[in-house]
Design an enzyme around this catalytic site. Sequence first.
Site, PDB file in Angstrom:
ATOM      1  N   HIS A  35      11.982  -2.465  23.428  1.00 47.33           N
ATOM      2  CA  HIS A  35      13.302  -3.017  23.729  1.00 47.33           C
ATOM      3  C   HIS A  35      13.155  -4.525  23.921  1.00 47.33           C
ATOM      4  CE1 HIS A  35      17.405  -3.151  25.084  1.00 47.33           C
ATOM      5  NE2 HIS A  35      17.031  -3.823  26.153  1.00 47.33           N
ATOM      6  N   ASP A 150      20.729   0.157  26.266  1.00 45.38           N
ATOM      7  CA  ASP A 150      20.743  -0.681  27.473  1.00 45.38           C
ATOM      8  C   ASP A 150      22.106  -1.242  27.892  1.00 45.38           C
ATOM      9  OD1 ASP A 150      19.344  -1.589  29.660  1.00 45.38           O
ATOM     10  OD2 ASP A 150      18.806  -3.508  28.760  1.00 45.38           O
TER      11      ASP A 150
HETATM   12 ZN   LIG Z   1      18.166  -4.985  27.464  1.00 45.37          ZN
END
Ligand SMILES: [Zn+2]
Length: 1015
Positions: A35, A150
Amino acid sequence: MGFLAVCVFAVCCSCSCGLSGENEPVQTFVIPHSHMDVGWVYTVQESLHAYAANVYSSVTEELSKAKDRRFIAVEQEFFRLWWDTVSTDSHKRQVRELVKEGRLEFILGGQVMHDEAVTDLEDEILQMTEGHGFLYETFGVRPQFSWHVDPFGASATTPVLFALAGFNAHLVSRVDYDLKDTMQKKKKLQFVWRGSPSLKGKQEIFTHIMDQFSYCTPAHLPFSNSSGFYWNGVALFPDPPKDGVYPNMSLPVTKKTLRAYAQTMVDNIKQRAAWFRTNHVLWPWGCDKQFYNSSVQFSNMDPLMKYINQNSKEFGVTVQYASLSEYFQAIHHSNLVWELRGSEDFLPYSTEPYQAWTGFYASRNVLKGVARQASSQLHAAETLFTRYRISFPDGPVAKDWALDKLRALRWAVSEVQHHDGITGTESPKVADMYLRHLTQATMKVEELLAALILLPHNLDITSVLNNRYHRRGVHQTLEQHVIVYNPLAWNVTTVINVTVSFLNAAVFDEDGQTVPAQIQRSAQSNVTYDLFVVVELGGLQHRKYLIKFPDKPCTGRSKCGRTYGAEGVSFERRRVRDWTRTGRRLLPVLSECYKLMFDQDTNLLHSITYLEEKSRVRVTQDFWEYHANGDVKAGPISDNYMFSTNGSAARAYQAVEMEIVPGKIVSEVRQYFFRDESDKDYAYSITTRVPECFGTGARCRRLEQTYSLGPLHLNTEVVLRTATALKNNRTLYTDDNGYQMMKRPYRKFTNNTVARNYFPMVRTAYIEDEHSRLALVSDRAHGASSQASGQLEVMLHRRLWNNLPWNRGYNLTLNDTSVVRPTLWMMLGSVSGTSAHYQREAVELQHRPVIMPIDQPQRPWQEKEPRGSSPVRPVVLPPNLHLLSLSIPGWNYSSDHDVHLAHVHAGKDLHSEPDYDRVLLRIMHLFEEGEDPELSKPVTINLKEVLRGIGEVKVLQERSLTGTWDVASLQRWKWKTADKTENKGRGRCGDEAFTVTISPKEIRTFFVHFASKDF
Ligand SMILES: [Zn+2]
């Protein structure tokens, strides 16, 4: 071709991984990923240097070593920076091969993983288009799955956009903790989502919500004090370690640790398997900033997976590296009937009772505003360049020069949509980075705008630019030219505000006719004046105005044309503690739409009557403050992300002053709020502009308000509270990404009720009862709430500090000392009356006319342009259709997929020749089904007719949302649901080749080719 390939793959897959029975081992899809926040704590350059470049270099090398390894690439900005500036020719060759084999899979494909709460759909589409265009052009691939792991809450607009882009499945993670818990227990984490109540099944998409472990591997190893399956440790800033040894590297997989690792992994897989309906487990392997040292990662995971598979009978589990498409193919192949979810979203988001992620709706107001302005500027420049390019293919504005400038702003606007970008949840230096990229690119595009409008079409570009165009400066001659451009495909009549240095001014149009205007001392400064000019512009039309500044005061009409001077009347300061008797002396401010009453006992707004129905509503507006706790030992804190408050808001002032400037174009009401009774300077202000009408009747609906706030006191969160007599039962409506309205009933919680009743407002918020509706539309995102009946409060600004070590370590305490000046337009009317207008008002606020003042004109007016030259022909869409995009993307791929793939596979140099003749057009229907008796109807238009003002349309081809699919060849996976109604799919072009019917909430995307014009 692409579709065929997918089918073949699915069939192959079915041989090996058919629906597993109860006693079959759990099939685990280990999906390696990293990520990579495009921003957040570190700048893009810092991240690229410290780890991101190494992710792609090392993953490419490691994947090439073993056929079974996989990796998913998500954020395109990092990949593109690596591809263009770091990767070697050998890397490039390897990547092309890995992509072809499906082992390196591009997921999502946007420049960033955009936020879902505070982003506008126009920007979401832009950033996806930017990434998708690059991927398709470079590799011939089109991402088909999302990985929204996210963003802080999930919007119902996202599944619609992803469906329109051709995705087969959508994946999210951050949804409210207690809801996720329930869904997990009931095996309801997977469903088919119909994000739009109007589009329904036409744009539904299978959606997977990640379980409680989210996108990181479990962080705890019971046999070791290292955490997770992160053998490469933690990324090191600013420089990667020279010896390759990173902090916190997990124990290697050895004979000694193998069994313990296997048992930990298997236990976790089995725990998760119980939460899903099929026998497949998605096991994301990675987390933030991982795989920069992939060799260590894979060399430990390889033997671990081998061991588990060798003992799969004992463990009841098999494991395999997988791309996301392999996982979703397995789920799709299970052929189950999935539950349907309607258009409700997953906002707001809480991670526990006191962790309500509703603060970021209002964090960094300046960044939110600059990002939206840049986006508007980009839209204006794109439309203008498209028009120029078609009209003057050999004009003096060089096409590559123009495209470079547009591309820089597309990149900057895309970048800031990141979920730690426009959200305001980044560190100060990263916020500065976004602002720098946005302002630099905006300045370049301003140069382009000036060139497109100012250049006579046969002149040398550089000399003109150097001499003729100057940005608004302090120096003014006694004459000023102003060019006003309307970037919307609607005719508009509106009032623009030009800041000038003289009290006397006369305004003329291109034909030398005087134009109605009003001049007055500016509310913001003692040395400047606001010149309000009434402008009438056709769709995508620009006009020039000449302002003359007579050196003597205007005495007669001849000197100042139709410019009226307006002067303010000041009202005595009123102290809150003297408010014993109010409402006795009301002062009216009238327009054709409203009668506003101001109370001279308080200097506050008292009531508004909307004249259409002669209906009077009590309305008061003022500022309130939430006082945040900054000491973690004393209770929950507020920070960049979170909003938590112990109590209700307190009145933010003790005294109010008011000045009213009655005018013939606009009447301005200036209210100043003083924190203490005797303060010299005000803390907050509201400037309300009540427009008069000029024939159209529409413009007077909007009451334009600009607020001034800041620098705030520390640990203060400020709201504008609009209190009304509407009986809304604390039910609020706010929009998801400017696309659709969401009903937000007030909910009571045991803890943190105030914060958990905050919702994102990107463009619109309203409250209503059976008679009336009060709507606010906004130029940037805010948080909104209805904490008491009749109230609509908007959180405009926050300044915070706390002592939580994590926040301090990353500099995420939000000590934002800026002064902010957001704008809202307020409307009041009957429910049906406002329904017909607020969507369009919201678009008009976002895309206000672009004003380009030209100081020091080099030549007198008459010489510039032959007199009587008619302005360009307007481009006008019906009132319920919005021109979402009109641009020349500059991609160089063939619109024929097979031809393009042949080029890609032949290894042609793809970056040499942008296509300057292919125009990307998007049109959106603004209304929901049934929202308005007339405007909600499907609209049939002939695009050849509509675009005639630009040129002669020769070819029209409908494409997917980001342009990469010919919709005729796009066949998304069908997922079984209990709903048997046949989904007809999107409407096709009508019988005539250029006739298109657009239904409520549809967004239709086209490639357009115009007949060439040879001059
Ligand atoms: Zn993030």
